[in-house]
Design a protein around this motif. Structure first.
Motif, PDB file in Angstrom:
ATOM      1  N   SER A 108       0.812  -1.228   0.000  1.00 26.26           N
ATOM      2  CA  SER A 108       0.000   0.000   0.000  1.00 26.26           C
ATOM      3  C   SER A 108       0.842   1.273   0.000  1.00 26.26           C
ATOM      4  CB  SER A 108      -0.944   0.026   1.213  1.00 26.26           C
ATOM      5  OG  SER A 108      -0.218   0.256   2.416  1.00 26.26           O
ATOM      6  N   ARG A 112      -0.523   4.717   1.794  1.00 26.74           N
ATOM      7  CA  ARG A 112      -0.968   5.784   0.898  1.00 26.74           C
ATOM      8  C   ARG A 112      -1.971   5.295  -0.139  1.00 26.74           C
ATOM      9  NH1 ARG A 112       4.743   6.642   1.124  1.00 26.74           N
ATOM     10  NH2 ARG A 112       5.294   8.525   2.295  1.00 26.74           N
ATOM     11  N   ASN A 113      -1.901   4.014  -0.490  1.00 31.51           N
ATOM     12  CA  ASN A 113      -2.732   3.493  -1.571  1.00 31.51           C
ATOM     13  C   ASN A 113      -3.499   2.260  -1.101  1.00 31.51           C
ATOM     14  OD1 ASN A 113      -1.545   5.447  -3.294  1.00 31.51           O
ATOM     15  ND2 ASN A 113       0.153   4.061  -3.738  1.00 31.51           N
ATOM     16  N   GLY A 115      -6.567   1.502  -2.280  1.00 27.22           N
ATOM     17  CA  GLY A 115      -7.586   1.147  -3.250  1.00 27.22           C
ATOM     18  C   GLY A 115      -8.823   1.989  -2.984  1.00 27.22           C
ATOM     19  N   LYS A 116      -9.703   2.076  -3.984  1.00 28.35           N
ATOM     20  CA  LYS A 116     -10.820   3.018  -3.892  1.00 28.35           C
ATOM     21  C   LYS A 116     -12.201   2.378  -3.996  1.00 28.35           C
ATOM     22  CE  LYS A 116      -8.046   6.737  -5.924  1.00 28.35           C
ATOM     23  NZ  LYS A 116      -7.934   7.742  -7.024  1.00 28.35           N
ATOM     24  N   ARG A 117     -12.260   1.058  -4.142  1.00 29.84           N
ATOM     25  CA  ARG A 117     -13.558   0.432  -4.379  1.00 29.84           C
ATOM     26  C   ARG A 117     -14.187  -0.038  -3.071  1.00 29.84           C
ATOM     27  NH1 ARG A 117     -14.534  -0.888  -9.803  1.00 29.84           N
ATOM     28  NH2 ARG A 117     -12.718  -0.600 -11.165  1.00 29.84           N
ATOM     29  N   PRO A 118     -15.468   0.293  -2.836  1.00 31.27           N
ATOM     30  CA  PRO A 118     -16.164  -0.234  -1.663  1.00 31.27           C
ATOM     31  C   PRO A 118     -16.230  -1.761  -1.735  1.00 31.27           C
ATOM     32  CG  PRO A 118     -17.386   1.576  -2.650  1.00 31.27           C
ATOM     33  CD  PRO A 118     -16.314   1.204  -3.622  1.00 31.27           C
ATOM     34  N   GLN A 155     -18.007   1.400   6.064  1.00 30.36           N
ATOM     35  CA  GLN A 155     -17.549   2.468   5.170  1.00 30.36           C
ATOM     36  C   GLN A 155     -16.035   2.520   5.053  1.00 30.36           C
ATOM     37  OE1 GLN A 155     -19.385   2.824   7.898  1.00 30.36           O
ATOM     38  NE2 GLN A 155     -18.830   4.637   9.102  1.00 30.36           N
ATOM     39  N   VAL A 158     -12.672  -0.326   2.109  1.00 27.88           N
ATOM     40  CA  VAL A 158     -12.424   0.164   0.757  1.00 27.88           C
ATOM     41  C   VAL A 158     -11.072  -0.380   0.320  1.00 27.88           C
ATOM     42  CG1 VAL A 158     -12.107   2.201  -0.701  1.00 27.88           C
ATOM     43  CG2 VAL A 158     -13.764   2.239   1.171  1.00 27.88           C
ATOM     44  N   SER A 160      -9.143  -3.035  -3.062  1.00 29.12           N
ATOM     45  CA  SER A 160      -8.992  -3.472  -4.445  1.00 29.12           C
ATOM     46  C   SER A 160     -10.310  -4.017  -4.975  1.00 29.12           C
ATOM     47  CB  SER A 160      -7.918  -4.558  -4.538  1.00 29.12           C
ATOM     48  OG  SER A 160      -8.417  -5.806  -4.068  1.00 29.12           O
ATOM     49  N   TRP A 161     -10.372  -4.171  -6.296  1.00 35.60           N
ATOM     50  CA  TRP A 161     -11.591  -4.678  -6.926  1.00 35.60           C
ATOM     51  C   TRP A 161     -11.913  -6.091  -6.454  1.00 35.60           C
ATOM     52  CZ3 TRP A 161     -11.628  -9.138  -9.754  1.00 35.60           C
ATOM     53  CH2 TRP A 161     -10.385  -9.630 -10.175  1.00 35.60           C
ATOM     54  N   GLN A 169      -3.249  -5.086   2.902  1.00 36.16           N
ATOM     55  CA  GLN A 169      -4.099  -5.670   1.876  1.00 36.16           C
ATOM     56  C   GLN A 169      -4.445  -7.141   2.112  1.00 36.16           C
ATOM     57  OE1 GLN A 169      -5.178  -3.674  -1.359  1.00 36.16           O
ATOM     58  NE2 GLN A 169      -5.173  -2.531   0.553  1.00 36.16           N
TER      59      GLN A 169
END
Length: 422
Positions: A108, A112-113, A115-118, A155, A158, A160-161, A169
């Motif tokens: 990550s 910092r990263n 992922g953006k998918r719920p 909420q 959030v 990875s796909w 992760q």
């Protein structure tokens, strides 16, 4: 959320089946209904099940962005900032701090990263559509159990796909099996708690068979001939077999493990590139995400965090890969030449590759493959900006071909989750 009468009938029917399955696994009806019952499916995750890379990634490109000076510097800062937590984790789980922090950095970028998918939307969609629905149903139920337990709020899930989330992760089912409470607050939260994430990662590696105090492996030097006819992570032989062939450490150090230690020889770029002898701890890293290139990135980053200077043997290419800062610089140079590629974020996507192809054509560079390497970066540094933007704007047209040739050896995309962390 869409009202039920606007959802595809087959999706509504699937939700009914998921509800029964979740309830039988101990998920409260109220939890399921609140978070899943009326979700709108995200159809954009379905192509990702079978997504192929737009071009094959040479191993030197793959590693140049994951094990660059920027990530090394950030990792050393994290070793200092979280020294007390990492010391406690190492004592409890037997996994050294640089190895844990290397996983964090690759997974990550140190938080910092994410992922953006719920996750609940993605997992619900994948539970009802596409391949491997049974796998994703299990992950969805695990995610709901995490929410129900109070470890992580819905909420905050959030990522990875495919469902991986948090600092390091974890997939939901792996979280349920392996995540631990590292800060003592009674919750396992890999999103908001760095101590939980670091301790859980160490626990994963311990469960995967990590051997405290042993190296993951070494970069080695092959004799002129003879050795290297057998290679690959699963081709394990006693260490004495390899040393008797004349294989030695590239840095000149001693290999101190017992001669009977199982070891494998990795040649990710063939005999002309860097070679590695790997041991049990490499396999533990590999189990985190089953790809040798991925495990090698974490292993090499951990060595740099211990103070290592990097590989002794160069990759067999006249055009090495770019670090993330160099990729951003390349994009700035492309923007200055009128290419509408968006933000200079270091992510070389379709628009950046199209722009690179056009500059390769303009500058007479070969091959015209859209690859971001040292050759195109040097050429754009040295060359004057184009007087006018290229006739074919990459923002509106794709007349320049995007069928890019493979460059051996190539790195396959990470495998689909089967079990374990991903």
């Amino acid at each position: 959320m869409l009202p039920p009468d606007l959802l595809p009938p087959e999706f509504v029917q699937c939700i009914d089946g998921l509800r029964a399955q979740a309830l039988s696994a101990g998920v409260d009806a109220a939890v399921f209904d609140r978070h899943v019952r009326h979700l709108t499916p995200d159809f954009t995750v379905l192509p990702l099940l079978d997504k192929q890379p737009e071009f094959s990634t040479p191993i030197w490109d793959y590693l140049s962005g994951l094990v660059d000076q920027e990530r090394v510097d950030d990792g050393k800062a994290m070793l200092s900032t979280h020294a007390q937590t990492l010391s406690r984790v190492a004592a409890q789980y037997g996994v050294d701090a640089p190895s844990v922090v290397a996983v964090w950095g690759v997974e990550s970028n140190f938080g910092r990263n994410f992922g953006k998918r719920p996750l609940l939307v993605s997992l619900t969609t994948l539970s009802c559509m596409g391949r491997r629905q049974a796998f994703f149903r299990g992950e969805l139920i695990s995610a709901l159990q995490i929410v129900q337990s109070g470890d992580v709020e819905a909420q905050a899930l959030v990522g990875s796909w495919a469902g991986a989330f948090g600092h390091t992760q974890f997939m939901p089912s792996t979280f349920q099996r392996i995540a631990v409470d590292g800060d003592g607050d009674g919750r396992r939260d890999l999103v908001a708690s760095v101590p939980d994430a670091l301790a859980s990662t160490a626990n994963f590696l311990k469960v995967a068979g990590w051997r405290s105090g042993e190296p993951w492996g070494y970069e080695v030097r092959l004799p002129e001939a003879g050795a290297g006819t057998v290679s690959g992570r699963t081709e394990r032989l006693p260490l004495s077999n390899w040393t008797s062939q004349g294989i030695v450490r590239a840095d000149g150090g001693a290999i101190t493990l017992p001669p009977s230690t199982p070891a494998a020889l990795l040649l990710p770029a063939g005999r002309q590139g860097p070679a590695f002898l790997v041991f049990r701890n490499f396999d533990a890293i590999y189990s985190y995400n089953a790809a040798e290139s991925y495990a090698l990135a974490i292993a090499l980053l951990s060595d740099r965090l211990r103070g290592g200077t990097g590989l002794r043997t160069p990759w067999p290419t006249p055009d090495p890969g770019l670090s993330r800062s160099e990729r951003r610089e390349l994009q700035v140079l492309l923007l200055a030449r009128g290419h509408a590629i968006g933000e200079a974020d270091g992510m070389i996507g379709t628009l950046s590759r199209q722009a690179i192809q056009q500059e390769q054509l303009r500058l007479g560079l070969q091959p015209v493959d859209g690859r971001a390497g040292q050759q195109i970066l040097r050429a754009l540094r040295d060359g004057a900006p184009a007087a006018t933007p290229p006739a074919t704007s990459p923002a509106t047209s794709a007349k320049v071909p995007i069928a890019l040739p493979a460059i051996a050896p190539v790195v396959p995309p990470p495998p689909m989750p089967e079990s374990g962390r991903k």
